[in-house]
Each structure stands twice: as C-alpha cells, then as structure tokens.
Design a protein around this motif. Structure first.
Motif, PDB file in Angstrom:
ATOM      1  N   ILE A  24      42.815  33.982  33.355  1.00  0.00           N
ATOM      2  CA  ILE A  24      42.801  34.684  32.073  1.00  0.00           C
ATOM      3  C   ILE A  24      44.137  35.374  31.824  1.00  0.00           C
ATOM      4  O   ILE A  24      44.621  35.395  30.699  1.00  0.00           O
ATOM      5  CB  ILE A  24      41.636  35.688  32.030  1.00  0.00           C
ATOM      6  N   VAL A  25      44.739  35.924  32.869  1.00  0.00           N
ATOM      7  CA  VAL A  25      46.047  36.581  32.731  1.00  0.00           C
ATOM      8  C   VAL A  25      47.058  35.615  32.113  1.00  0.00           C
ATOM      9  O   VAL A  25      47.845  35.988  31.245  1.00  0.00           O
ATOM     10  CB  VAL A  25      46.556  37.096  34.098  1.00  0.00           C
ATOM     11  N   ARG A  26      47.000  34.355  32.524  1.00  0.00           N
ATOM     12  CA  ARG A  26      47.943  33.363  31.999  1.00  0.00           C
ATOM     13  C   ARG A  26      47.604  32.950  30.569  1.00  0.00           C
ATOM     14  O   ARG A  26      48.473  32.632  29.785  1.00  0.00           O
ATOM     15  CB  ARG A  26      47.961  32.130  32.906  1.00  0.00           C
ATOM     16  N   PHE A  27      46.308  32.938  30.232  1.00  0.00           N
ATOM     17  CA  PHE A  27      45.877  32.449  28.923  1.00  0.00           C
ATOM     18  C   PHE A  27      45.954  33.477  27.804  1.00  0.00           C
ATOM     19  O   PHE A  27      46.064  33.110  26.640  1.00  0.00           O
ATOM     20  CB  PHE A  27      44.432  31.944  28.980  1.00  0.00           C
ATOM     21  N   ASP A  28      45.833  34.751  28.114  1.00  0.00           N
ATOM     22  CA  ASP A  28      45.696  35.768  27.076  1.00  0.00           C
ATOM     23  C   ASP A  28      46.830  36.788  27.141  1.00  0.00           C
ATOM     24  O   ASP A  28      46.733  37.791  27.828  1.00  0.00           O
ATOM     25  CB  ASP A  28      44.348  36.473  27.218  1.00  0.00           C
ATOM     26  N   PRO A  29      47.900  36.566  26.398  1.00  0.00           N
ATOM     27  CA  PRO A  29      49.024  37.499  26.437  1.00  0.00           C
ATOM     28  C   PRO A  29      48.785  38.785  25.635  1.00  0.00           C
ATOM     29  O   PRO A  29      49.552  39.729  25.754  1.00  0.00           O
ATOM     30  CB  PRO A  29      50.169  36.689  25.815  1.00  0.00           C
ATOM     31  N   LEU A  30      47.719  38.840  24.863  1.00  0.00           N
ATOM     32  CA  LEU A  30      47.503  39.979  23.964  1.00  0.00           C
ATOM     33  C   LEU A  30      46.672  41.108  24.566  1.00  0.00           C
ATOM     34  O   LEU A  30      46.680  42.212  24.044  1.00  0.00           O
ATOM     35  CB  LEU A  30      46.839  39.500  22.661  1.00  0.00           C
ATOM     36  N   HIS A  31      45.969  40.863  25.625  1.00  0.00           N
ATOM     37  CA  HIS A  31      45.071  41.863  26.185  1.00  0.00           C
ATOM     38  C   HIS A  31      45.355  42.118  27.673  1.00  0.00           C
ATOM     39  O   HIS A  31      44.442  42.286  28.466  1.00  0.00           O
ATOM     40  CB  HIS A  31      43.616  41.417  25.993  1.00  0.00           C
ATOM     41  N   TRP A  34      43.764  45.314  29.438  1.00  0.00           N
ATOM     42  CA  TRP A  34      42.323  45.183  29.617  1.00  0.00           C
ATOM     43  C   TRP A  34      42.018  44.205  30.750  1.00  0.00           C
ATOM     44  O   TRP A  34      41.136  44.456  31.579  1.00  0.00           O
ATOM     45  CB  TRP A  34      41.682  44.717  28.307  1.00  0.00           C
ATOM     46  N   ILE A  35      42.752  43.109  30.785  1.00  0.00           N
ATOM     47  CA  ILE A  35      42.561  42.106  31.835  1.00  0.00           C
ATOM     48  C   ILE A  35      42.911  42.699  33.202  1.00  0.00           C
ATOM     49  O   ILE A  35      42.178  42.514  34.181  1.00  0.00           O
ATOM     50  CB  ILE A  35      43.399  40.851  31.548  1.00  0.00           C
ATOM     51  N   LYS A  36      44.007  43.429  33.277  1.00  0.00           N
ATOM     52  CA  LYS A  36      44.410  44.027  34.550  1.00  0.00           C
ATOM     53  C   LYS A  36      43.393  45.056  35.031  1.00  0.00           C
ATOM     54  O   LYS A  36      43.118  45.155  36.231  1.00  0.00           O
ATOM     55  CB  LYS A  36      45.800  44.654  34.416  1.00  0.00           C
ATOM     56  N   TRP A  37      42.824  45.810  34.113  1.00  0.00           N
ATOM     57  CA  TRP A  37      41.787  46.778  34.458  1.00  0.00           C
ATOM     58  C   TRP A  37      40.614  46.051  35.108  1.00  0.00           C
ATOM     59  O   TRP A  37      40.119  46.441  36.169  1.00  0.00           O
ATOM     60  CB  TRP A  37      41.389  47.497  33.196  1.00  0.00           C
ATOM     61  N   ASN A  38      40.192  44.965  34.495  1.00  0.00           N
ATOM     62  CA  ASN A  38      39.078  44.191  35.042  1.00  0.00           C
ATOM     63  C   ASN A  38      39.451  43.485  36.339  1.00  0.00           C
ATOM     64  O   ASN A  38      38.634  43.394  37.264  1.00  0.00           O
ATOM     65  CB  ASN A  38      38.569  43.193  33.999  1.00  0.00           C
ATOM     66  N   LEU A  39      40.671  43.004  36.428  1.00  0.00           N
ATOM     67  CA  LEU A  39      41.134  42.371  37.659  1.00  0.00           C
ATOM     68  C   LEU A  39      41.167  43.383  38.801  1.00  0.00           C
ATOM     69  O   LEU A  39      40.771  43.075  39.931  1.00  0.00           O
ATOM     70  CB  LEU A  39      42.515  41.741  37.455  1.00  0.00           C
ATOM     71  N   ALA A  40      41.587  44.596  38.527  1.00  0.00           N
ATOM     72  CA  ALA A  40      41.583  45.645  39.550  1.00  0.00           C
ATOM     73  C   ALA A  40      40.163  45.923  40.027  1.00  0.00           C
ATOM     74  O   ALA A  40      39.927  46.092  41.234  1.00  0.00           O
ATOM     75  CB  ALA A  40      42.221  46.920  38.999  1.00  0.00           C
ATOM     76  N   TRP A  41      39.214  45.937  39.102  1.00  0.00           N
ATOM     77  CA  TRP A  41      37.813  46.155  39.467  1.00  0.00           C
ATOM     78  C   TRP A  41      37.308  45.035  40.375  1.00  0.00           C
ATOM     79  O   TRP A  41      36.636  45.284  41.380  1.00  0.00           O
ATOM     80  CB  TRP A  41      36.985  46.249  38.190  1.00  0.00           C
ATOM     81  N   VAL A  42      37.655  43.803  40.033  1.00  0.00           N
ATOM     82  CA  VAL A  42      37.268  42.656  40.860  1.00  0.00           C
ATOM     83  C   VAL A  42      37.899  42.778  42.243  1.00  0.00           C
ATOM     84  O   VAL A  42      37.245  42.547  43.262  1.00  0.00           O
ATOM     85  CB  VAL A  42      37.671  41.332  40.176  1.00  0.00           C
ATOM     86  N   ARG A  43      39.156  43.147  42.289  1.00  0.00           N
ATOM     87  CA  ARG A  43      39.844  43.277  43.583  1.00  0.00           C
ATOM     88  C   ARG A  43      39.232  44.381  44.428  1.00  0.00           C
ATOM     89  O   ARG A  43      39.186  44.281  45.653  1.00  0.00           O
ATOM     90  CB  ARG A  43      41.341  43.487  43.365  1.00  0.00           C
ATOM     91  N   TRP A  44      38.761  45.441  43.784  1.00  0.00           N
ATOM     92  CA  TRP A  44      38.058  46.483  44.526  1.00  0.00           C
ATOM     93  C   TRP A  44      36.795  45.902  45.151  1.00  0.00           C
ATOM     94  O   TRP A  44      36.468  46.196  46.293  1.00  0.00           O
ATOM     95  CB  TRP A  44      37.730  47.662  43.614  1.00  0.00           C
ATOM     96  N   HIS A  45      36.093  45.068  44.413  1.00  0.00           N
ATOM     97  CA  HIS A  45      34.874  44.440  44.928  1.00  0.00           C
ATOM     98  C   HIS A  45      35.153  43.527  46.117  1.00  0.00           C
ATOM     99  O   HIS A  45      34.268  43.317  46.945  1.00  0.00           O
ATOM    100  CB  HIS A  45      34.168  43.642  43.831  1.00  0.00           C
ATOM    101  N   THR A  46      36.351  42.974  46.217  1.00  0.00           N
ATOM    102  CA  THR A  46      36.696  42.122  47.355  1.00  0.00           C
ATOM    103  C   THR A  46      37.316  42.945  48.486  1.00  0.00           C
ATOM    104  O   THR A  46      37.817  42.388  49.448  1.00  0.00           O
ATOM    105  CB  THR A  46      37.673  40.999  46.949  1.00  0.00           C
TER     106      THR A  46
END
Length: 83
Positions: A24-31, A34-46
C-alpha cells in the motif's frame, strides 16, 4: 487493501498484513502518514517495536489519535518514561 490488512492483523496474521501494508505504501502516495500509522500498529503486533517506532517517527505529522499507538510502542520497547 488497508481493511484487509487490518483484518489480517486482528486474525493473528500480522506478518501477512505487514507485507500488504508495504504494498500500500507504494500504491498510495496521498495517504502516507495514515498508512505509516497503520504499518506501525502492524509492526507492533509482530513484536517488531523498533521498526514500529521508526515508522511512527517517519510520519510528517503525527495526529493526536496516533499518540496512543506511539505510547504502546514505547512501552513495548521498555521505555515507559517516554510512553
């Protein structure tokens, strides 16, 4: 894609969610923040708390609601003072 990544995260498939979020980071340059916030949450889960923190810190502007994720990541890293 982001909704699928969220569902994967909460279904104990966070590694798959992280791969999807990186796409998604590669596909969506406009958000990007928001994407990084969600990616950080996912990384916390791992349990990848150092990368989660790097991801949060790479945001151009951390929105107020994201500070709770930042605090959780700091606790994960053992830094309760910063949390």
């Amino acid at each position: 894609m982001a909704s699928l990544a969220e569902a994967l995260t909460y279904s104990s498939r966070a590694e798959e969610a992280e791969d999807l979020m990186l796409r998604i980071v590669r596909f969506d340059p406009l958000h990007q923040d928001w994407i990084k916030w969600n990616l950080a949450w996912v990384r916390w889960h791992t349990k990848n708390c150092d990368e989660a923190l790097q991801t949060m810190n790479s945001m151009s502007d951390i929105p107020p609601m994201a500070y709770r994720v930042l605090a959780i990541i700091q606790v994960c890293r053992g830094d309760t003072q910063k949390a």
